[in-house]
Design a protein around this motif. Structure first.
Motif, PDB file in Angstrom:
ATOM      1  N   PRO A 100      24.240  24.457  40.426  1.00  8.23           N
ATOM      2  CA  PRO A 100      25.144  25.442  39.822  1.00  8.23           C
ATOM      3  C   PRO A 100      26.124  25.994  40.856  1.00  8.23           C
ATOM      4  O   PRO A 100      25.827  26.061  42.044  1.00  8.23           O
ATOM      5  CB  PRO A 100      24.214  26.549  39.328  1.00  8.23           C
ATOM      6  N   ILE A 101      27.277  26.393  40.371  1.00  5.94           N
ATOM      7  CA  ILE A 101      28.332  26.904  41.228  1.00  5.94           C
ATOM      8  C   ILE A 101      28.627  28.343  40.819  1.00  5.94           C
ATOM      9  O   ILE A 101      28.878  28.622  39.646  1.00  5.94           O
ATOM     10  CB  ILE A 101      29.616  26.058  41.075  1.00  5.94           C
ATOM     11  N   ARG A 102      28.597  29.251  41.777  1.00  4.79           N
ATOM     12  CA  ARG A 102      28.956  30.645  41.509  1.00  4.79           C
ATOM     13  C   ARG A 102      30.462  30.711  41.321  1.00  4.79           C
ATOM     14  O   ARG A 102      31.228  30.219  42.142  1.00  4.79           O
ATOM     15  CB  ARG A 102      28.543  31.516  42.693  1.00  4.79           C
ATOM     16  N   ARG A 103      30.891  31.310  40.230  1.00  6.38           N
ATOM     17  CA  ARG A 103      32.328  31.415  39.958  1.00  6.38           C
ATOM     18  C   ARG A 103      32.715  32.872  39.783  1.00  6.38           C
ATOM     19  O   ARG A 103      32.221  33.564  38.894  1.00  6.38           O
ATOM     20  CB  ARG A 103      32.710  30.627  38.696  1.00  6.38           C
ATOM     21  N   ARG A 104      33.613  33.314  40.658  1.00 10.63           N
ATOM     22  CA  ARG A 104      34.165  34.654  40.578  1.00 10.63           C
ATOM     23  C   ARG A 104      35.677  34.555  40.676  1.00 10.63           C
ATOM     24  O   ARG A 104      36.210  33.632  41.281  1.00 10.63           O
ATOM     25  CB  ARG A 104      33.647  35.531  41.718  1.00 10.63           C
ATOM     26  N   ALA A 105      36.338  35.532  40.102  1.00  8.38           N
ATOM     27  CA  ALA A 105      37.800  35.553  40.128  1.00  8.38           C
ATOM     28  C   ALA A 105      38.289  36.882  40.674  1.00  8.38           C
ATOM     29  O   ALA A 105      37.687  37.932  40.423  1.00  8.38           O
ATOM     30  CB  ALA A 105      38.348  35.336  38.726  1.00  8.38           C
ATOM     31  N   PHE A 106      39.378  36.821  41.420  1.00  5.03           N
ATOM     32  CA  PHE A 106      40.049  38.009  41.943  1.00  5.03           C
ATOM     33  C   PHE A 106      41.364  38.156  41.192  1.00  5.03           C
ATOM     34  O   PHE A 106      42.102  37.192  41.027  1.00  5.03           O
ATOM     35  CB  PHE A 106      40.314  37.860  43.441  1.00  5.03           C
ATOM     36  N   ALA A 107      41.642  39.369  40.736  1.00  3.89           N
ATOM     37  CA  ALA A 107      42.873  39.607  39.975  1.00  3.89           C
ATOM     38  C   ALA A 107      43.575  40.865  40.474  1.00  3.89           C
ATOM     39  O   ALA A 107      42.934  41.838  40.872  1.00  3.89           O
ATOM     40  CB  ALA A 107      42.560  39.759  38.498  1.00  3.89           C
ATOM     41  N   VAL A 108      44.898  40.824  40.438  1.00  3.14           N
ATOM     42  CA  VAL A 108      45.729  42.001  40.668  1.00  3.14           C
ATOM     43  C   VAL A 108      46.504  42.208  39.374  1.00  3.14           C
ATOM     44  O   VAL A 108      47.209  41.308  38.917  1.00  3.14           O
ATOM     45  CB  VAL A 108      46.706  41.810  41.852  1.00  3.14           C
ATOM     46  N   THR A 109      46.329  43.379  38.781  1.00  2.00           N
ATOM     47  CA  THR A 109      47.021  43.680  37.527  1.00  2.00           C
ATOM     48  C   THR A 109      48.052  44.777  37.747  1.00  2.00           C
ATOM     49  O   THR A 109      47.886  45.631  38.610  1.00  2.00           O
ATOM     50  CB  THR A 109      46.044  44.127  36.429  1.00  2.00           C
ATOM     51  N   ILE A 110      49.094  44.731  36.941  1.00  3.30           N
ATOM     52  CA  ILE A 110      50.148  45.739  36.968  1.00  3.30           C
ATOM     53  C   ILE A 110      50.404  46.174  35.529  1.00  3.30           C
ATOM     54  O   ILE A 110      50.575  45.332  34.647  1.00  3.30           O
ATOM     55  CB  ILE A 110      51.464  45.160  37.530  1.00  3.30           C
ATOM     56  N   ASP A 111      50.430  47.469  35.311  1.00  7.31           N
ATOM     57  CA  ASP A 111      50.831  47.974  34.002  1.00  7.31           C
ATOM     58  C   ASP A 111      52.351  48.089  34.051  1.00  7.31           C
ATOM     59  O   ASP A 111      52.895  48.891  34.817  1.00  7.31           O
ATOM     60  CB  ASP A 111      50.185  49.334  33.726  1.00  7.31           C
ATOM     61  N   SER A 112      53.034  47.291  33.263  1.00  8.04           N
ATOM     62  CA  SER A 112      54.496  47.243  33.322  1.00  8.04           C
ATOM     63  C   SER A 112      55.160  48.517  32.797  1.00  8.04           C
ATOM     64  O   SER A 112      56.346  48.730  33.019  1.00  8.04           O
ATOM     65  CB  SER A 112      55.026  46.022  32.577  1.00  8.04           C
ATOM     66  N   VAL A 113      54.415  49.375  32.133  1.00  6.71           N
ATOM     67  CA  VAL A 113      54.971  50.634  31.633  1.00  6.71           C
ATOM     68  C   VAL A 113      54.770  51.761  32.654  1.00  6.71           C
ATOM     69  O   VAL A 113      55.700  52.482  32.999  1.00  6.71           O
ATOM     70  CB  VAL A 113      54.344  51.022  30.277  1.00  6.71           C
ATOM     71  N   THR A 114      53.544  51.897  33.158  1.00  8.10           N
ATOM     72  CA  THR A 114      53.233  53.014  34.064  1.00  8.10           C
ATOM     73  C   THR A 114      53.362  52.640  35.539  1.00  8.10           C
ATOM     74  O   THR A 114      53.450  53.519  36.389  1.00  8.10           O
ATOM     75  CB  THR A 114      51.799  53.511  33.830  1.00  8.10           C
ATOM     76  N   GLY A 115      53.297  51.359  35.851  1.00  8.71           N
ATOM     77  CA  GLY A 115      53.350  50.918  37.241  1.00  8.71           C
ATOM     78  C   GLY A 115      52.002  50.929  37.927  1.00  8.71           C
ATOM     79  O   GLY A 115      51.904  50.638  39.129  1.00  8.71           O
ATOM     80  N   ALA A 116      50.943  51.263  37.199  1.00 10.91           N
ATOM     81  CA  ALA A 116      49.596  51.302  37.782  1.00 10.91           C
ATOM     82  C   ALA A 116      49.184  49.902  38.248  1.00 10.91           C
ATOM     83  O   ALA A 116      49.406  48.906  37.545  1.00 10.91           O
ATOM     84  CB  ALA A 116      48.596  51.825  36.764  1.00 10.91           C
ATOM     85  N   VAL A 117      48.602  49.843  39.443  1.00 13.45           N
ATOM     86  CA  VAL A 117      48.170  48.574  40.027  1.00 13.45           C
ATOM     87  C   VAL A 117      46.666  48.630  40.253  1.00 13.45           C
ATOM     88  O   VAL A 117      46.141  49.623  40.770  1.00 13.45           O
ATOM     89  CB  VAL A 117      48.898  48.312  41.367  1.00 13.45           C
ATOM     90  N   HIS A 118      45.978  47.561  39.853  1.00 14.01           N
ATOM     91  CA  HIS A 118      44.527  47.478  40.034  1.00 14.01           C
ATOM     92  C   HIS A 118      44.163  46.148  40.671  1.00 14.01           C
ATOM     93  O   HIS A 118      44.823  45.129  40.433  1.00 14.01           O
ATOM     94  CB  HIS A 118      43.808  47.589  38.679  1.00 14.01           C
ATOM     95  N   GLU A 119      43.078  46.167  41.443  1.00 12.46           N
ATOM     96  CA  GLU A 119      42.471  44.945  41.968  1.00 12.46           C
ATOM     97  C   GLU A 119      41.097  44.838  41.340  1.00 12.46           C
ATOM     98  O   GLU A 119      40.344  45.824  41.314  1.00 12.46           O
ATOM     99  CB  GLU A 119      42.346  44.996  43.490  1.00 12.46           C
ATOM    100  N   ALA A 120      40.770  43.660  40.844  1.00 14.91           N
ATOM    101  CA  ALA A 120      39.493  43.470  40.165  1.00 14.91           C
ATOM    102  C   ALA A 120      38.794  42.222  40.671  1.00 14.91           C
ATOM    103  O   ALA A 120      39.432  41.243  41.050  1.00 14.91           O
ATOM    104  CB  ALA A 120      39.724  43.348  38.658  1.00 14.91           C
ATOM    105  N   LEU A 121      37.471  42.277  40.637  1.00  9.94           N
ATOM    106  CA  LEU A 121      36.633  41.125  40.945  1.00  9.94           C
ATOM    107  C   LEU A 121      35.755  40.899  39.727  1.00  9.94           C
ATOM    108  O   LEU A 121      35.043  41.815  39.285  1.00  9.94           O
ATOM    109  CB  LEU A 121      35.783  41.388  42.188  1.00  9.94           C
ATOM    110  N   VAL A 122      35.831  39.697  39.156  1.00  3.70           N
ATOM    111  CA  VAL A 122      35.126  39.382  37.918  1.00  3.70           C
ATOM    112  C   VAL A 122      34.139  38.246  38.162  1.00  3.70           C
ATOM    113  O   VAL A 122      34.501  37.217  38.735  1.00  3.70           O
ATOM    114  CB  VAL A 122      36.121  38.974  36.802  1.00  3.70           C
ATOM    115  N   ASP A 123      32.890  38.448  37.732  1.00  3.99           N
ATOM    116  CA  ASP A 123      31.865  37.405  37.808  1.00  3.99           C
ATOM    117  C   ASP A 123      31.915  36.629  36.498  1.00  3.99           C
ATOM    118  O   ASP A 123      31.574  37.163  35.444  1.00  3.99           O
ATOM    119  CB  ASP A 123      30.491  38.043  38.007  1.00  3.99           C
TER     120      ASP A 123
END
Length: 153
Positions: A100-123
């Protein structure tokens, strides 16, 4: 140029050595074989064959769905970055085909209305958000997310 001399031009397949002409033919044959071969491991619906294979289409869609549902992100959320979170080197070295292979994803999101920026790590295996951090882009020390195409319009 010297008297009577003319520049030689070589068109593909004309004047090239026989070995060179054969190379082009072999490349075309290999391309045809690839078109009819089994799809690569990272094609839609296929499991990755190696821990460092990029995220597949279904994995990208799953990350988006997990983040949108788990964090109730608005429809104005854009993904500036969505990539494989590479496993530690020791895990890669210990891995062998069929395991088995561990799969995780890294994401940077931007709210195009408010400008809020988040970094997320998803399993992806657990279908869960491991971390979700709001990044301040207005006060030092700060950073800016990657540019997205919408910013040009």
């Amino acid at each position: 140029m010297r008297d009577g001399a003319r520049a030689e031009t070589t068109k593909p397949g004309h004047g090239a050595s026989p070995a060179r002409r054969g190379l082009g033919r072999r490349v075309r044959e290999e391309e045809r074989a690839m078109d009819t071969a089994a799809p690569a491991a990272t094609c839609v619906g296929a499991a990755p064959a190696h821990p460092l294979d990029p995220l597949s289409g279904p994995e990208i869609a799953a990350v988006r769905a997990i983040l949108m549902a788990d964090r109730a992100l608005p429809a104005s959320t854009r993904f500036a970055t969505l990539q494989l979170d590479e496993p530690p080197k020791a895990e890669i070295a210990a891995w062998s085909p069929g395991r088995p292979i561990r799969r995780r994803a890294f994401a940077v999101t931007i709210d195009s209305v408010t400008g809020a920026v988040h970094e997320a790590l998803v399993d992806l295996d657990a279908g869960a958000v491991l971390s979700f951090v709001t990044r301040d882009t207005r006060a030092a020390p700060y950073g800016q997310p990657p540019v997205i195409i919408e910013e040009f319009f």
